[in-house]
Design a protein around this motif. Structure first.
Motif, PDB file in Angstrom:
ATOM      1  N   GLY A  60      42.199 -46.729 -88.107  1.00 18.78           N
ATOM      2  CA  GLY A  60      41.083 -45.828 -87.829  1.00 18.78           C
ATOM      3  C   GLY A  60      40.058 -45.735 -88.928  1.00 18.78           C
ATOM      4  O   GLY A  60      39.048 -45.038 -88.781  1.00 18.78           O
ATOM      5  N   THR A  61      40.275 -46.442 -90.046  1.00 20.05           N
ATOM      6  CA  THR A  61      39.293 -46.454 -91.136  1.00 20.05           C
ATOM      7  C   THR A  61      38.320 -47.619 -90.935  1.00 20.05           C
ATOM      8  O   THR A  61      38.497 -48.451 -90.050  1.00 20.05           O
ATOM      9  CB  THR A  61      39.976 -46.558 -92.506  1.00 20.05           C
ATOM     10  N   ILE A  62      37.313 -47.670 -91.792  1.00 23.24           N
ATOM     11  CA  ILE A  62      36.235 -48.634 -91.635  1.00 23.24           C
ATOM     12  C   ILE A  62      36.239 -49.684 -92.745  1.00 23.24           C
ATOM     13  O   ILE A  62      36.442 -49.359 -93.919  1.00 23.24           O
ATOM     14  CB  ILE A  62      34.867 -47.921 -91.635  1.00 23.24           C
ATOM     15  N   MET A  63      35.999 -50.931 -92.363  1.00 22.63           N
ATOM     16  CA  MET A  63      35.794 -52.018 -93.313  1.00 22.63           C
ATOM     17  C   MET A  63      34.341 -52.473 -93.202  1.00 22.63           C
ATOM     18  O   MET A  63      33.875 -52.831 -92.115  1.00 22.63           O
ATOM     19  CB  MET A  63      36.721 -53.194 -93.022  1.00 22.63           C
ATOM     20  N   ILE A  64      33.619 -52.448 -94.316  1.00 23.42           N
ATOM     21  CA  ILE A  64      32.240 -52.922 -94.356  1.00 23.42           C
ATOM     22  C   ILE A  64      32.247 -54.449 -94.388  1.00 23.42           C
ATOM     23  O   ILE A  64      32.965 -55.070 -95.178  1.00 23.42           O
ATOM     24  CB  ILE A  64      31.501 -52.381 -95.593  1.00 23.42           C
ATOM     25  N   PRO A  72      28.823 -46.440 -98.372  1.00 22.93           N
ATOM     26  CA  PRO A  72      29.073 -45.048 -97.969  1.00 22.93           C
ATOM     27  C   PRO A  72      30.557 -44.700 -98.010  1.00 22.93           C
ATOM     28  O   PRO A  72      31.416 -45.580 -97.863  1.00 22.93           O
ATOM     29  CB  PRO A  72      28.535 -45.013 -96.529  1.00 22.93           C
ATOM     30  N   THR A  73      30.853 -43.432 -98.212  1.00 17.00           N
ATOM     31  CA  THR A  73      32.250 -42.992 -98.168  1.00 17.00           C
ATOM     32  C   THR A  73      32.743 -42.885 -96.727  1.00 17.00           C
ATOM     33  O   THR A  73      33.940 -43.008 -96.466  1.00 17.00           O
ATOM     34  CB  THR A  73      32.424 -41.632 -98.863  1.00 17.00           C
ATOM     35  N   LYS A  74      31.784 -42.641 -95.809  1.00 18.30           N
ATOM     36  CA  LYS A  74      32.125 -42.562 -94.390  1.00 18.30           C
ATOM     37  C   LYS A  74      31.068 -43.277 -93.561  1.00 18.30           C
ATOM     38  O   LYS A  74      29.909 -43.344 -93.940  1.00 18.30           O
ATOM     39  CB  LYS A  74      32.243 -41.108 -93.931  1.00 18.30           C
ATOM     40  N   LEU A  75      31.507 -43.792 -92.431  1.00 19.41           N
ATOM     41  CA  LEU A  75      30.609 -44.419 -91.474  1.00 19.41           C
ATOM     42  C   LEU A  75      31.102 -44.025 -90.087  1.00 19.41           C
ATOM     43  O   LEU A  75      32.295 -44.135 -89.802  1.00 19.41           O
ATOM     44  CB  LEU A  75      30.637 -45.949 -91.635  1.00 19.41           C
ATOM     45  N   LYS A 111      34.108 -41.826 -90.051  1.00 18.84           N
ATOM     46  CA  LYS A 111      35.413 -42.330 -90.459  1.00 18.84           C
ATOM     47  C   LYS A 111      35.347 -42.892 -91.875  1.00 18.84           C
ATOM     48  O   LYS A 111      34.325 -43.449 -92.273  1.00 18.84           O
ATOM     49  CB  LYS A 111      35.886 -43.409 -89.476  1.00 18.84           C
ATOM     50  N   ALA A 112      36.450 -42.760 -92.603  1.00 17.77           N
ATOM     51  CA  ALA A 112      36.481 -43.161 -94.004  1.00 17.77           C
ATOM     52  C   ALA A 112      36.285 -44.664 -94.175  1.00 17.77           C
ATOM     53  O   ALA A 112      36.878 -45.464 -93.452  1.00 17.77           O
ATOM     54  CB  ALA A 112      37.803 -42.737 -94.643  1.00 17.77           C
ATOM     55  N   VAL A 113      35.434 -45.031 -95.136  1.00 14.21           N
ATOM     56  CA  VAL A 113      35.257 -46.440 -95.504  1.00 14.21           C
ATOM     57  C   VAL A 113      36.248 -46.763 -96.606  1.00 14.21           C
ATOM     58  O   VAL A 113      36.166 -46.206 -97.700  1.00 14.21           O
ATOM     59  CB  VAL A 113      33.816 -46.714 -95.980  1.00 14.21           C
ATOM     60  N   THR A 114      37.197 -47.645 -96.321  1.00 12.62           N
ATOM     61  CA  THR A 114      38.275 -47.918 -97.275  1.00 12.62           C
ATOM     62  C   THR A 114      38.308 -49.357 -97.778  1.00 12.62           C
ATOM     63  O   THR A 114      39.078 -49.674 -98.684  1.00 12.62           O
ATOM     64  CB  THR A 114      39.647 -47.612 -96.639  1.00 12.62           C
ATOM     65  N   GLU A 115      37.472 -50.213 -97.205  1.00 11.38           N
ATOM     66  CA  GLU A 115      37.565 -51.627 -97.579  1.00 11.38           C
ATOM     67  C   GLU A 115      36.216 -52.320 -97.409  1.00 11.38           C
ATOM     68  O   GLU A 115      35.418 -51.963 -96.537  1.00 11.38           O
ATOM     69  CB  GLU A 115      38.613 -52.330 -96.704  1.00 11.38           C
ATOM     70  N   ILE A 116      35.978 -53.319 -98.254  1.00  6.29           N
ATOM     71  CA  ILE A 116      34.846 -54.234 -98.102  1.00  6.29           C
ATOM     72  C   ILE A 116      35.430 -55.596 -97.799  1.00  6.29           C
ATOM     73  O   ILE A 116      36.290 -56.091 -98.530  1.00  6.29           O
ATOM     74  CB  ILE A 116      33.987 -54.283 -99.380  1.00  6.29           C
ATOM     75  N   GLY A 117      35.011 -56.204 -96.716  1.00  4.69           N
ATOM     76  CA  GLY A 117      35.627 -57.420 -96.221  1.00  4.69           C
ATOM     77  C   GLY A 117      35.376 -58.655 -97.073  1.00  4.69           C
ATOM     78  O   GLY A 117      34.492 -58.680 -97.939  1.00  4.69           O
ATOM     79  N   ASP A 118      36.143 -59.694 -96.801  1.00  3.19           N
ATOM     80  CA  ASP A 118      35.968 -60.981 -97.479  1.00  3.19           C
ATOM     81  C   ASP A 118      34.541 -61.495 -97.266  1.00  3.19           C
ATOM     82  O   ASP A 118      34.039 -61.513 -96.131  1.00  3.19           O
ATOM     83  CB  ASP A 118      36.949 -62.020 -96.919  1.00  3.19           C
ATOM     84  N   GLN A 119      33.897 -61.894 -98.354  1.00  5.17           N
ATOM     85  CA  GLN A 119      32.554 -62.485 -98.321  1.00  5.17           C
ATOM     86  C   GLN A 119      31.551 -61.624 -97.538  1.00  5.17           C
ATOM     87  O   GLN A 119      30.621 -62.143 -96.919  1.00  5.17           O
ATOM     88  CB  GLN A 119      32.625 -63.900 -97.726  1.00  5.17           C
ATOM     89  N   ALA A 120      31.737 -60.312 -97.602  1.00  3.20           N
ATOM     90  CA  ALA A 120      30.871 -59.403 -96.840  1.00  3.20           C
ATOM     91  C   ALA A 120      29.398 -59.538 -97.208  1.00  3.20           C
ATOM     92  O   ALA A 120      28.524 -59.494 -96.340  1.00  3.20           O
ATOM     93  CB  ALA A 120      31.332 -57.955 -97.044  1.00  3.20           C
ATOM     94  N   SER A 130      36.352 -43.976-102.564  1.00  2.00           N
ATOM     95  CA  SER A 130      36.979 -43.986-101.238  1.00  2.00           C
ATOM     96  C   SER A 130      37.407 -45.396-100.837  1.00  2.00           C
ATOM     97  O   SER A 130      38.324 -45.583-100.035  1.00  2.00           O
ATOM     98  CB  SER A 130      36.016 -43.420-100.185  1.00  2.00           C
ATOM     99  N   VAL A 131      36.744 -46.398-101.411  1.00  2.00           N
ATOM    100  CA  VAL A 131      37.081 -47.798-101.123  1.00  2.00           C
ATOM    101  C   VAL A 131      38.307 -48.190-101.948  1.00  2.00           C
ATOM    102  O   VAL A 131      38.306 -48.069-103.165  1.00  2.00           O
ATOM    103  CB  VAL A 131      35.900 -48.735-101.446  1.00  2.00           C
ATOM    104  N   LYS A 132      39.339 -48.661-101.274  1.00  2.00           N
ATOM    105  CA  LYS A 132      40.590 -48.994-101.947  1.00  2.00           C
ATOM    106  C   LYS A 132      40.743 -50.484-102.224  1.00  2.00           C
ATOM    107  O   LYS A 132      41.527 -50.892-103.077  1.00  2.00           O
ATOM    108  CB  LYS A 132      41.790 -48.516-101.108  1.00  2.00           C
ATOM    109  N   LYS A 133      39.967 -51.304-101.511  1.00  2.00           N
ATOM    110  CA  LYS A 133      40.112 -52.748-101.678  1.00  2.00           C
ATOM    111  C   LYS A 133      38.773 -53.434-101.424  1.00  2.00           C
ATOM    112  O   LYS A 133      38.045 -53.072-100.507  1.00  2.00           O
ATOM    113  CB  LYS A 133      41.165 -53.308-100.710  1.00  2.00           C
ATOM    114  N   THR A 134      38.475 -54.405-102.282  1.00  2.00           N
ATOM    115  CA  THR A 134      37.316 -55.261-102.047  1.00  2.00           C
ATOM    116  C   THR A 134      37.821 -56.652-101.709  1.00  2.00           C
ATOM    117  O   THR A 134      38.742 -57.159-102.348  1.00  2.00           O
ATOM    118  CB  THR A 134      36.406 -55.336-103.287  1.00  2.00           C
ATOM    119  N   GLY A 135      37.224 -57.270-100.719  1.00  3.36           N
ATOM    120  CA  GLY A 135      37.694 -58.563-100.255  1.00  3.36           C
ATOM    121  C   GLY A 135      37.306 -59.727-101.144  1.00  3.36           C
ATOM    122  O   GLY A 135      36.505 -59.596-102.082  1.00  3.36           O
ATOM    123  N   PHE A 136      37.844 -60.869-100.837  1.00  2.73           N
ATOM    124  CA  PHE A 136      37.591 -62.115-101.560  1.00  2.73           C
ATOM    125  C   PHE A 136      36.093 -62.430-101.553  1.00  2.73           C
ATOM    126  O   PHE A 136      35.449 -62.439-100.509  1.00  2.73           O
ATOM    127  CB  PHE A 136      38.387 -63.241-100.897  1.00  2.73           C
TER     128      PHE A 136
END
Length: 204
Positions: free
Chosen positions: A48-52, A65-68, A71-80, A95-101
């Motif tokens: 239910g969280t959001i990945m940018i 953003p912290t929310k979109l 819903k909470a933004v918790t991740e930035i996707g690979d090569q976003a 709020s972001v817990k992980k940044t992608g490759f």
């Protein structure tokens, strides 16, 4: 034949780099087809969280953003934001817990990035960002991945004491490494001397 194959590959790469169409190379899409909200492309995760997954490329100063959509933004996707020429600065909140490759890799005009509290900074986050001069790391960061800030314009970096894992070539060369026996940061004198890594007292 091999010559024809190499020629075709080069043509496709050039096309993808110059034309905004749905061409996928090594997992990267120049044209993002994910839904757009408040200037950001996104995917909703199973929890239910959001990945940018990118942006509409209109703002050179990216503030994740912290929310979109509430819903909470918790991740930035690979090569976003891979190869986004428009980006000049980035702020990533706690709020972001992980940044992608390679989330912000090969962004030629990115000069500053602030990462606040992301536990896992994945491999190659800013790899080959040739204009990157300032990286601010804040909060409870635990891991900086392989090649995270390699081939940039950085001359110094401050690492919080919460960091316990530093990947290979995190800064493009083995200036420092983690001593597995006592868990301390050790300088490797075999490398160039124009880079300074500062560590908070008590860092692993």
């Amino acid at each position: 034949d091999d010559t024809s194959s190499e020629s075709d590959t080069a043509e496709i790469e050039e096309y993808a780099a110059t034309d905004d169409t749905d061409v996928s190379i090594a997992g990267w899409k120049q044209h993002n087809t994910d839904p757009l909200c408040d200037g950001f492309h996104y995917q909703e995760k199973a929890d239910g969280t959001i990945m940018i997954t990118g942006s509409d490329k209109t703002n050179p100063n990216i503030v994740i953003p912290t929310k979109l959509k509430g819903k909470a933004v918790t991740e930035i996707g690979d090569q976003a934001f891979y190869r986004y020429e428009e980006i000049e600065s980035v702020y990533i909140p706690s709020s972001v817990k992980k940044t992608g490759f390679e989330a912000f890799a090969k962004c030629p005009n990115l000069k500053k990035i602030t990462i606040s509290g992301v536990k896992n900074i994945d491999n190659g986050i800013c790899n080959e960002d040739g204009s990157l001069e300032e990286v601010i790391l804040e909060g409870n960061i635990e891991r900086i991945g392989n090649g995270a800030f390699s081939d940039t314009a950085l001359t110094s970096l401050y690492v919080p004491k919460t960091v316990t894992e530093l990947g290979y070539y995190a800064f493009g060369y083995e200036t420092y490494y983690w001593d597995p026996e006592d868990g301390n940061l050790v300088e490797d004198y075999r490398v160039k001397k124009d880079f300074t890594l500062e560590c908070e007292t008590g860092s692993a």
